[in-house]
Scaffold this motif. Structure first.
Motif, PDB file in Angstrom:
ATOM      1  N   ARG A  18      31.142 -33.736  26.528  1.00 28.00           N
ATOM      2  CA  ARG A  18      29.901 -33.473  25.809  1.00 28.00           C
ATOM      3  C   ARG A  18      30.192 -32.643  24.564  1.00 28.00           C
ATOM      4  N   ALA A 236      26.715 -34.211  18.206  1.00 33.67           N
ATOM      5  CA  ALA A 236      26.122 -34.923  19.332  1.00 33.67           C
ATOM      6  C   ALA A 236      25.303 -36.098  18.807  1.00 33.67           C
TER       7      ALA A 236
ATOM      8  N   ASN B 145      29.251 -40.633  23.738  1.00 37.78           N
ATOM      9  CA  ASN B 145      28.789 -39.258  23.967  1.00 37.78           C
ATOM     10  C   ASN B 145      28.997 -38.360  22.759  1.00 37.78           C
TER      11      ASN B 145
END
Ligand SMILES: Cc1cc2nc3c(=O)[nH]c(=O)nc-3n(C[C@H](O)[C@H](O)[C@H](O)COP(=O)(O)OP(=O)(O)OC[C@H]3O[C@@H](n4cnc5c(N)ncnc54)[C@H](O)[C@@H]3O)c2cc1C
Ligand SMILES: Cc1cc2nc3c(=O)[nH]c(=O)nc-3n(C[C@H](O)[C@H](O)[C@H](O)COP(=O)(O)OP(=O)(O)OC[C@H]3O[C@@H](n4cnc5c(N)ncnc54)[C@H](O)[C@@H]3O)c2cc1C
Lengths: 270, 333
Positions: A18, A236, B145
């Motif tokens: 992430r 992101a 991601n």
């Protein structure tokens, strides 16, 4: 003799990677490292070819010392030897530099026992570029056959390999001259669990390690310095909008939804 | 480096049919070329493809570089790569774009390596940095991601493959004309190293799940193999493909090649119907790249609703037949 080199990369389990929204950096801590799934299929394909035609399978990986694990995995699957390319000077290599280092290693392997087939995965699930295979093929002058979903035949005497390539909605049957480099998709085979003796053999095996001085390398072509591309910034992905619940009884809701879909041309567009 | 000028788009064709992404790239390339105050060119390789030149102009190219030879009838990496490399070396474009199709990704990797330049894969965004004139190449990595913007500072051309259906289709201007440049390349009979024996159009759709445009996927909530018939009818009306969550595959309702997710296939359709699927992360990573997600679930708190573009809360046994009927009405008048 059929001598195959399979390129295997250690990758993070990408579902767990992430971006930290505050620092905009990758959060990799605690993310397990695995063999790139397509590379596992490449190893399996090589081992099946060895069972059918005889020969030898050398697994090759570039990465930090712990990448040794994916080589042991390849050995447990039936590879005969594992070679790890590890050196701080390799760090930061993009696909141009990575394919250079791997190609130079394959040249050294070829000197010990001529290589007629190199297998790679379709792409690595972290970098996702699918560029290293073509890079190696170009540098070695091997026939490049990407996206292979089946290997129909190999004829060492005539010096060719026949494969099926997976294209958009089509499959292409193509015969290429050896030596060749294949990249493989998942459909090429099913993976099996390794047997206990194979696991033990793999765990005990010696992994060969080569650093930059073990290969003939131009220092200007490796690592960060040898990489024309650079990651300038990471962030992101935008969150999916969404969450619109269409209210009403099934009939009404269905009618309202179809109306929206037809309007946005998603469906009518075909 | 200033001797490198212009934006090139590789025009991908098979048997005279151009891949739509090539037109999309001419649209994107037009903007880049205008920002650089340079010209936009298409580079077209094939056997007897000259009739496509006017199309390349019509979609906005100022120039077409044309390489024709019988060797180029079917795509094989080696002759295509060598011809493109020769053209690039002769005319020195600043930017070279290709579609991120299987052909484009096969060819670009070989060409960039031979040229010793940088190549950015599967871009979804392209822009020119005003101060430096660098091409900002934005792409997903780590299975979507993470987004990364890549620069190629010191090498030219800056090469990128671009994902199909991301850039808008430019309008076609009938009769728009440009310049034609023939590039002479001599081919060796031997250099192809490969021979295409047959190209088969695939019937088994599951094999091409990753390329499907419309997917109707069912999960444990579908309850039985028989109930999948309802999903099959919906897929039939839409010309779509069936798919499944792992729970549905493990129950034996669809074969493993239909599984979407971390240990299955990653799909990127225009529309994804998630029927009786809860929305576990391992499933989401395989389908969250869909343009539109429709979820049908009888649990209003199912996590799938958080990422779905549209959701209907209800029993799929009522909702799915209603959708099928409604689509039939709208699509087959
Ligand atoms: C966010 C991000 C974006 C990036 N974008 C780009 C980019 O656009 N262009 C670019 O040139 N680089 C890029 N890179 C760098 C690139 O990921 C690395 O160069 C990497 O070493 C190889 O690329 P890949 O992971 O995409 O492999 P792929 O080319 O996708 O891998 C294909 C196959 O090559 C073999 N292989 C690849 N790496 C190894 C290895 N280390 N050891 C053994 N076999 C291997 C495997 O068989 C694998 O299946 C990026 C890196 C990051 C972190
Ligand atoms: C390492 C690993 C890898 C995995 N890989 C994958 C993968 O690749 N793909 C994958 O899908 N999963 C994968 N999983 C499994 C994943 O974690 C979930 O268990 C799985 O996705 C659940 O499937 P499901 O949503 O169909 O079932 P469930 O989670 O049981 O959800 C069923 C849903 O149906 C709804 N429902 C029930 N009845 C009805 C009705 N009559 N009408 C409407 N809705 C109804 C329920 O409300 C519920 O939300 C993996 C797991 C692990 C640990």
């Amino acid at each position: 003799m059929l001598h195959m080199v399979v390129c295997v990369k250690q990758v993070p389990d990408t579902t767990e990677v992430r971006i930290d929204p505050r620092t905009n950096t990758l959060v990799r801590a605690g993310v397990p490292a695995v063999i790139n799934p397509y590379d596992a299929h490449a190893v399996e394909a090589a081992v099946q070819l060895k069972e059918k035609y005889g020969g030898r399978v050398t697994a090759l990986s570039m990465g930090p010392p712990q990448a040794e694990e994916v080589l042991r995995r390849a050995l447990a699957m039936g590879a005969d030897e594992g070679i790890l390319l590890t050196d701080r000077a390799f760090a930061g290599s993009d696909t141009l530099a990575t394919s250079y280092i791997l190609a130079q290693a394959i040249k050294r392997i070829d000197k010990m026992l001529p290589v007629n087939l190199v297998l790679c995965g379709k792409q690595a699930i972290d970098g996702d570029t699918a560029q290293v295979g073509p890079g190696i093929a170009t540098r070695l002058g091997f026939t490049q056959l990407t996206y292979c979903m089946a290997i129909d035949a190999i004829d060492l005497e005539q010096g060719y390999i026949q494969v099926q390539r997976k294209l958009e909605g089509k499959r292409e049957i193509v015969r290429g001259r050896l030596p060749a480099l294949l990249t493989v998709v998942k459909e090429i085979n099913e993976l099996h669990y390794a047997s206990l003796p194979a696991l033990v053999r793999a765990a005990r095996a010696d992994i060969i390690t080569w650093g930059k001085d073990d290969l003939e390398l131009d220092p200007a072509q490796i690592g960060l310095k040898g990489s024309p591309t650079s990651v300038w910034r990471i962030f992101a992905p935008p969150a999916r909008p969404g969450g619109e619940i269409i209210p009403g009884k099934p009939q009404e809701a269905a009618a309202a939804l179809v109306e929206k879909l037809v309007k946005t041309k998603v469906v009518a567009d075909r | 480096m200033s001797k490198f000028q212009g934006v090139w788009v590789f025009i991908e064709q098979l048997a005279g049919e151009v891949a739509p992404v090539s037109w999309e790239l001419l649209g994107a390339g037009r903007t880049l070329a205008d920002n650089l105050e340079g010209e936009l060119a298409g580079v077209l390789l094939g056997h007897e493809v000259k009739h496509l030149v006017s199309e390349v102009w019509a979609y906005g190219a100022d120039k077409v570089y044309l390489i024709e030879d019988p060797v180029l009838q079917f795509y094989r990496t080696a002759p295509y790569a060598r011809a493109l490399v020769q053209a690039v070396k002769e005319y020195q474009p600043e930017i070279l774009l290709l579609g991120a199709t299987s052909l484009g990704r096969d060819l670009s990797g070989a060409v960039a390596t031979a040229l010793g330049t940088g190549l950015t894969a599967d871009c979804t965004g392209l822009a020119i940095q005003p101060e430096t004139r660098f091409l900002e190449q934005t792409r997903p990595a780590f299975g979507g991601n993470v987004m990364a913007t890549i620069l190629c500072r010191r090498h030219r051309p800056q090469m990128a493959t671009v994902r199909p259906r991301v850039m808008p289709m430019p309008s076609r201007r009938e009769g728009r004309r440009g310049e034609l440049v023939r590039v002479d390349v001599t081919f060796d009979a031997d250099e192809a190293r490969a021979e295409v024996i047959e190209i088969i159009t695939e019937k088994n759709k599951a094999v091409y799940l990753d390329r499907a445009e419309i997917i109707v996927a069912g999960g444990r909530g579908v309850g039985s193999k028989e109930n999948f018939a309802l999903l099959e009818e919906l897929a039939g009306v839409l010309g779509g493909t069936l798919a499944a969550s792992r729970a549905a595959v493990e129950a034996g309702w669809l074969p493993p090649e239909y599984q979407v997710g971390q240990t299955g296939v990653t799909v990127r359709p225009k529309i994804y119907f998630a029927i009786g699927i809860s929305g576990a992360i391992q499933h989401l990573v395989g389908m969250q790249g869909a343009d539109v997600i429709v979820a049908v679930n009888n649990d209003p708190d199912a996590p799938i609703f958080k990422i779905a573009t549209y959701g209907i809360v209800g029993d799929f046994r009522e909702v799915v037949p209603a959708l099928t009927a409604e689509f039939r009405l709208r699509l087959d008048p």
